[in-house]
Design a protein around this motif. Structure first.
Motif, PDB file in Angstrom:
ATOM      1  N   UNK A 114       0.813  -1.219   0.000  1.00 51.31           N
ATOM      2  CA  UNK A 114       0.000   0.000   0.000  1.00 51.31           C
ATOM      3  C   UNK A 114       0.846   1.268   0.000  1.00 51.31           C
ATOM      4  N   UNK A 115       2.188   1.131  -0.138  1.00 50.89           N
ATOM      5  CA  UNK A 115       3.033   2.308  -0.346  1.00 50.89           C
ATOM      6  C   UNK A 115       3.673   2.278  -1.732  1.00 50.89           C
ATOM      7  N   UNK A 116       3.055   1.539  -2.634  1.00 50.43           N
ATOM      8  CA  UNK A 116       3.542   1.442  -4.012  1.00 50.43           C
ATOM      9  C   UNK A 116       2.705   2.326  -4.920  1.00 50.43           C
ATOM     10  N   UNK A 117       3.360   3.112  -5.751  1.00 53.47           N
ATOM     11  CA  UNK A 117       2.593   3.870  -6.744  1.00 53.47           C
ATOM     12  C   UNK A 117       2.065   2.948  -7.833  1.00 53.47           C
ATOM     13  N   UNK A 118       2.938   2.132  -8.418  1.00 53.62           N
ATOM     14  CA  UNK A 118       2.549   1.334  -9.583  1.00 53.62           C
ATOM     15  C   UNK A 118       1.496   0.293  -9.257  1.00 53.62           C
ATOM     16  N   UNK A 119       1.554  -0.303  -8.063  1.00 50.26           N
ATOM     17  CA  UNK A 119       0.629  -1.368  -7.727  1.00 50.26           C
ATOM     18  C   UNK A 119      -0.608  -0.916  -6.981  1.00 50.26           C
ATOM     19  N   UNK A 120      -0.494   0.153  -6.202  1.00 54.21           N
ATOM     20  CA  UNK A 120      -1.587   0.586  -5.318  1.00 54.21           C
ATOM     21  C   UNK A 120      -2.146   1.953  -5.723  1.00 54.21           C
ATOM     22  N   UNK A 121      -1.303   2.968  -5.694  1.00 58.35           N
ATOM     23  CA  UNK A 121      -1.770   4.329  -5.959  1.00 58.35           C
ATOM     24  C   UNK A 121      -2.360   4.462  -7.355  1.00 58.35           C
ATOM     25  N   UNK A 122      -1.726   3.831  -8.339  1.00 62.71           N
ATOM     26  CA  UNK A 122      -2.220   3.937  -9.714  1.00 62.71           C
ATOM     27  C   UNK A 122      -3.536   3.176  -9.895  1.00 62.71           C
ATOM     28  N   UNK A 123      -3.660   2.018  -9.242  1.00 57.52           N
ATOM     29  CA  UNK A 123      -4.906   1.256  -9.343  1.00 57.52           C
ATOM     30  C   UNK A 123      -6.039   1.997  -8.648  1.00 57.52           C
ATOM     31  N   UNK A 124      -5.753   2.569  -7.493  1.00 62.18           N
ATOM     32  CA  UNK A 124      -6.769   3.362  -6.785  1.00 62.18           C
ATOM     33  C   UNK A 124      -7.229   4.538  -7.644  1.00 62.18           C
ATOM     34  N   UNK A 125      -6.311   5.153  -8.348  1.00 68.37           N
ATOM     35  CA  UNK A 125      -6.623   6.309  -9.182  1.00 68.37           C
ATOM     36  C   UNK A 125      -7.592   5.950 -10.311  1.00 68.37           C
ATOM     37  N   UNK A 126      -7.369   4.794 -10.947  1.00 64.63           N
ATOM     38  CA  UNK A 126      -8.219   4.466 -12.098  1.00 64.63           C
ATOM     39  C   UNK A 126      -9.579   3.882 -11.693  1.00 64.63           C
ATOM     40  N   UNK A 127      -9.663   3.296 -10.490  1.00 62.03           N
ATOM     41  CA  UNK A 127     -10.971   2.766 -10.078  1.00 62.03           C
ATOM     42  C   UNK A 127     -11.809   3.811  -9.354  1.00 62.03           C
ATOM     43  N   UNK A 128     -11.194   4.904  -8.894  1.00 65.09           N
ATOM     44  CA  UNK A 128     -11.915   5.886  -8.087  1.00 65.09           C
ATOM     45  C   UNK A 128     -13.178   6.420  -8.775  1.00 65.09           C
ATOM     46  N   UNK A 129     -13.123   6.782 -10.063  1.00 61.92           N
ATOM     47  CA  UNK A 129     -14.359   7.287 -10.692  1.00 61.92           C
ATOM     48  C   UNK A 129     -15.452   6.222 -10.829  1.00 61.92           C
TER      49      UNK A 129
END
Length: 261
Positions: A114-129
């Motif tokens: 959960x401190x990874x951009x590629x695995x966590x932050x980026x996935x959260x970003x695309x599913x948020x909408x």
């Protein structure tokens, strides 16, 4: 003694050893002695005052490492990269290859940490909408690494993951069996490449030597084969504000009420 490490893309260890050996040689030529270390607990390593050079992820840089200095970043020739930016692939099992991201509502995600951009932050970003009341997936497994995330997909312990495109490309070359039965169904937008860092204690002259060594590594004909094996195509020194977009992705997900996966 000062420490160097390249922990983030150690897919083919002999190649990583070649890179660290080349760097120690180039640094020695500039009067800097350093030893290579390998760590599993990376955050304490990145915070070590003896850290001369390492590679971290953009998300820890902005969220957890405010005091380290940015040395620069490698450019990559991997498919999915452009200049100093990279993306993640959205990866699923072959049986789901005709689905889109929205079809994974209520299914299981896996990410490396959960401190990874590629695995966590980026996935959260695309599913948020696509989320409803801050939720999209039914559960999220933290695997410990991209390779373990791929294993979780193959073993049907999870259904979708965001995988760093450079990791994917290196695995395709060196461990294609780890990609067997898996397919890419989408991608995240481009974001800032993984930063190379040094301790807050590193002085300006040493920092200049580090950048000089990295520039020589990526331009000298002597190292071209090693760089090709590593999918490294260059080195640049962006401003630290270049990584503000990593934080912006977290902030934009939060506007949709999504703070986790």
């Amino acid at each position: 003694m000062p420490i160097i490490s390249l922990p983030m893309y150690d897919i083919h260890h002999p190649t990583t050893l070649g890179l660290t050996s080349a760097l120690t040689t180039l640094l020695t030529q500039r009067g800097l002695q350093a030893e290579v270390e390998w760590h599993t607990a990376l955050l304490p390593h990145w915070r070590d005052d003896n850290l001369l050079l390492s590679q971290t992820c953009g998300y820890p840089l902005v969220a957890l490492l405010p005091d380290v200095q940015l040395v620069g970043a490698f450019q990559s020739s991997a498919q999915g990269c452009e200049g100093l930016r990279y993306r993640s692939w959205l990866v699923v099992r072959k049986e789901d290859e005709n689905l889109t991201l929205s079809d994974f509502r209520g299914r299981r995600a896996v990410c490396n940490s959960d401190d990874s951009h590629s695995g966590f932050n980026s996935l959260r970003y695309v599913i948020a909408p696509l989320a409803s009341a801050g939720n999209f997936f039914s559960e999220t497994l933290l695997s410990g690494s991209h390779r373990q995330s791929l294993a979780a997909l193959r073993e049907e312990r999870a259904d979708i993951a965001a995988i760093d495109c450079i990791t994917w490309a290196l695995l395709r070359t060196h461990h294609p069996e780890e990609l067997a039965g898996l397919e890419i169904i989408g991608e995240t937008p481009l974001c800032a490449a993984l930063p190379l860092i040094t301790s807050v204690k590193t002085d300006a002259e040493t920092l200049a030597h580090l950048r000089s060594a990295l520039s020589e590594l990526t331009t000298s004909k002597k190292y071209q084969q090693l760089l090709a094996q590593s999918l490294i195509s260059g080195f640049s020194v962006p401003e630290r504000t270049f990584y503000d977009e990593v934080q912006a992705w977290e902030d934009q997900a939060a506007e949709y009420g999504v703070t986790a996966l």
